[in-house]
Design a protein around this motif. Structure first.
Motif, PDB file in Angstrom:
ATOM      1  N   THR A   1     129.033  -2.780 -23.780  1.00 19.11           N
ATOM      2  CA  THR A   1     129.165  -2.206 -22.442  1.00 19.11           C
ATOM      3  C   THR A   1     127.829  -1.763 -21.859  1.00 19.11           C
ATOM      4  N   SER A   2     127.775  -1.805 -20.538  1.00 21.16           N
ATOM      5  CA  SER A   2     126.600  -1.322 -19.796  1.00 21.16           C
ATOM      6  C   SER A   2     126.799   0.116 -19.305  1.00 21.16           C
ATOM      7  N   TYR A   3     127.790   0.817 -19.821  1.00 23.57           N
ATOM      8  CA  TYR A   3     128.108   2.175 -19.376  1.00 23.57           C
ATOM      9  C   TYR A   3     126.880   3.096 -19.411  1.00 23.57           C
ATOM     10  N   GLY A   4     126.091   2.998 -20.463  1.00 24.26           N
ATOM     11  CA  GLY A   4     124.911   3.848 -20.598  1.00 24.26           C
ATOM     12  C   GLY A   4     123.894   3.663 -19.487  1.00 24.26           C
ATOM     13  N   VAL A   5     123.863   2.477 -18.880  1.00 25.60           N
ATOM     14  CA  VAL A   5     122.958   2.255 -17.746  1.00 25.60           C
ATOM     15  C   VAL A   5     123.368   3.162 -16.588  1.00 25.60           C
ATOM     16  N   GLY A   6     124.658   3.265 -16.343  1.00 24.86           N
ATOM     17  CA  GLY A   6     125.142   4.170 -15.309  1.00 24.86           C
ATOM     18  C   GLY A   6     124.775   5.611 -15.611  1.00 24.86           C
ATOM     19  N   GLN A   7     124.852   5.974 -16.888  1.00 23.47           N
ATOM     20  CA  GLN A   7     124.466   7.332 -17.279  1.00 23.47           C
ATOM     21  C   GLN A   7     122.975   7.568 -17.044  1.00 23.47           C
ATOM     22  N   LEU A   8     122.150   6.559 -17.291  1.00 21.82           N
ATOM     23  CA  LEU A   8     120.711   6.680 -17.005  1.00 21.82           C
ATOM     24  C   LEU A   8     120.488   6.873 -15.506  1.00 21.82           C
ATOM     25  N   ILE A   9     121.213   6.118 -14.698  1.00 24.98           N
ATOM     26  CA  ILE A   9     121.090   6.248 -13.251  1.00 24.98           C
ATOM     27  C   ILE A   9     121.499   7.655 -12.819  1.00 24.98           C
ATOM     28  N   LEU A  10     122.603   8.161 -13.369  1.00 26.87           N
ATOM     29  CA  LEU A  10     123.036   9.522 -13.037  1.00 26.87           C
ATOM     30  C   LEU A  10     121.966  10.555 -13.403  1.00 26.87           C
ATOM     31  N   ALA A  11     121.353  10.383 -14.578  1.00 29.06           N
ATOM     32  CA  ALA A  11     120.297  11.315 -14.997  1.00 29.06           C
ATOM     33  C   ALA A  11     119.118  11.249 -14.028  1.00 29.06           C
ATOM     34  N   ALA A  12     118.767  10.042 -13.600  1.00 24.96           N
ATOM     35  CA  ALA A  12     117.667   9.893 -12.641  1.00 24.96           C
ATOM     36  C   ALA A  12     118.030  10.531 -11.299  1.00 24.96           C
ATOM     37  N   LEU A  13     119.273  10.358 -10.865  1.00 25.89           N
ATOM     38  CA  LEU A  13     119.692  10.933  -9.577  1.00 25.89           C
ATOM     39  C   LEU A  13     119.594  12.453  -9.559  1.00 25.89           C
ATOM     40  N   GLU A  14     119.728  13.073 -10.717  1.00 21.21           N
ATOM     41  CA  GLU A  14     119.588  14.538 -10.798  1.00 21.21           C
ATOM     42  C   GLU A  14     118.202  14.994 -10.340  1.00 21.21           C
ATOM     43  N   LEU A  15     117.216  14.106 -10.459  1.00 15.71           N
ATOM     44  CA  LEU A  15     115.840  14.441 -10.092  1.00 15.71           C
ATOM     45  C   LEU A  15     115.534  14.128  -8.622  1.00 15.71           C
ATOM     46  N   LYS A  16     116.539  13.663  -7.899  1.00 14.64           N
ATOM     47  CA  LYS A  16     116.476  13.410  -6.456  1.00 14.64           C
ATOM     48  C   LYS A  16     115.349  12.453  -6.022  1.00 14.64           C
ATOM     49  N   PRO A  17     115.250  11.286  -6.679  1.00 13.93           N
ATOM     50  CA  PRO A  17     114.244  10.325  -6.218  1.00 13.93           C
ATOM     51  C   PRO A  17     114.675   9.673  -4.906  1.00 13.93           C
ATOM     52  N   LYS A  18     113.719   9.103  -4.208  1.00 14.16           N
ATOM     53  CA  LYS A  18     114.018   8.353  -2.983  1.00 14.16           C
ATOM     54  C   LYS A  18     114.322   6.894  -3.310  1.00 14.16           C
ATOM     55  N   ARG A  19     113.788   6.430  -4.445  1.00 17.54           N
ATOM     56  CA  ARG A  19     113.942   5.034  -4.847  1.00 17.54           C
ATOM     57  C   ARG A  19     114.298   4.929  -6.322  1.00 17.54           C
ATOM     58  N   LEU A  20     115.084   3.900  -6.642  1.00 12.51           N
ATOM     59  CA  LEU A  20     115.353   3.520  -8.033  1.00 12.51           C
ATOM     60  C   LEU A  20     114.875   2.088  -8.205  1.00 12.51           C
TER      61      LEU A  20
ATOM     62  N   SER B   1     128.079   9.607  -4.523  1.00 13.27           N
ATOM     63  CA  SER B   1     127.579   9.526  -3.142  1.00 13.27           C
ATOM     64  C   SER B   1     126.064   9.638  -3.052  1.00 13.27           C
ATOM     65  N   ARG B   2     125.419  10.145  -4.091  1.00 15.45           N
ATOM     66  CA  ARG B   2     123.945  10.252  -4.050  1.00 15.45           C
ATOM     67  C   ARG B   2     123.288   8.884  -3.962  1.00 15.45           C
ATOM     68  N   LEU B   3     124.016   7.837  -4.362  1.00 15.15           N
ATOM     69  CA  LEU B   3     123.470   6.486  -4.274  1.00 15.15           C
ATOM     70  C   LEU B   3     123.226   6.061  -2.824  1.00 15.15           C
ATOM     71  N   ASN B   4     123.943   6.681  -1.892  1.00 16.37           N
ATOM     72  CA  ASN B   4     123.748   6.366  -0.472  1.00 16.37           C
ATOM     73  C   ASN B   4     122.373   6.775   0.040  1.00 16.37           C
ATOM     74  N   ASP B   5     121.747   7.719  -0.641  1.00 12.27           N
ATOM     75  CA  ASP B   5     120.466   8.264  -0.189  1.00 12.27           C
ATOM     76  C   ASP B   5     119.269   7.688  -0.940  1.00 12.27           C
ATOM     77  N   VAL B   6     119.512   6.639  -1.739  1.00 10.89           N
ATOM     78  CA  VAL B   6     118.468   6.088  -2.589  1.00 10.89           C
ATOM     79  C   VAL B   6     118.305   4.593  -2.312  1.00 10.89           C
ATOM     80  N   GLU B   7     117.073   4.164  -2.168  1.00 14.84           N
ATOM     81  CA  GLU B   7     116.777   2.736  -2.057  1.00 14.84           C
ATOM     82  C   GLU B   7     116.764   2.167  -3.472  1.00 14.84           C
ATOM     83  N   ILE B   8     117.510   1.089  -3.704  1.00 14.15           N
ATOM     84  CA  ILE B   8     117.597   0.501  -5.044  1.00 14.15           C
ATOM     85  C   ILE B   8     116.964  -0.879  -5.034  1.00 14.15           C
TER      86      ILE B   8
END
Length: 183
Positions: free
Chosen positions: A52-71, A123-130
């Motif tokens: 599974t790629s579930y852990g990738v989502g968890q990495l993204i969530l951890a990064a979103l906690e730091l409020k980046p503008k881009r991923l 919803s934080r994904l709406n505020d991030v350029e990926i």
């Protein structure tokens, strides 16, 4: 700056994964192999039906906690063939079968997919350029698709490759119905 978090590995075990944050804190850099890479699965345990790629989502969530503008998400070297469904599950998307039960994680279960509910997507994904960084142009399915080209390195035999390709085709059709987008 490197950040280390514990995430679900490709075999559902806890793994220590790193992601980077630029000095100005504007950009988080994630390499999916940190969470679901081939290097995390011994050859004798490689099985893209179950990984599974579930852990990738968890990495993204951890990064979103730091409020980046881009991923920036680097693809490559994964042990998975789930079309990112595991990652999306971690991000709040619900994948269910015909009787409303959530699907088990792994590419081997995508044939049971009946509906996708994106209402819980973080919803934080709406505020991030990926930006996705990859060095290949393979389509999702078909003779040059993910399963046929990369399935064997992930542990799939010929029959598994055929099933995984059919499962991804089914997944793509449900995504098309749900999101009205071709993948």
């Amino acid at each position: 700056v490197l950040h280390t978090v514990s995430v679900m590995g490709p075999l559902r075990e806890h793994v220590s994964a790193k992601f980077g944050l630029s000095g100005d804190h504007d950009t988080a850099i994630i390499e999916i192999a940190q969470a679901c890479g081939l290097q995390l699965v011994p050859k004798e345990l490689r099985n893209p039906f179950a990984t599974t790629s579930y852990g990738v989502g968890q990495l993204i969530l951890a990064a979103l906690e730091l409020k980046p503008k881009r991923l920036i998400i680097g693809l490559g070297g994964s042990a998975t063939n789930d079309g990112g469904a595991g990652m999306l599950s971690a991000l709040g998307v619900k994948f269910t079968d015909t009787i409303g039960h959530e699907l088990r994680l792994g590419g081997g279960f995508l044939n049971q997919l009946a509906s996708i509910d994106v209402s819980g997507l973080d919803s934080r994904l709406n505020d991030v350029e990926i930006t996705v960084a990859c060095d290949v142009m393979n389509p999702m399915t078909g003779s040059k698709g993910a399963s046929l080209v990369y399935g064997p390195q992930k542990g799939a035999d010929l029959l598994m490759v055929e099933i995984l390709d059919k499962n991804l085709k089914h997944y793509a059709s449900v995504l098309r119905k749900t999101l009205n987008k071709e993948v």
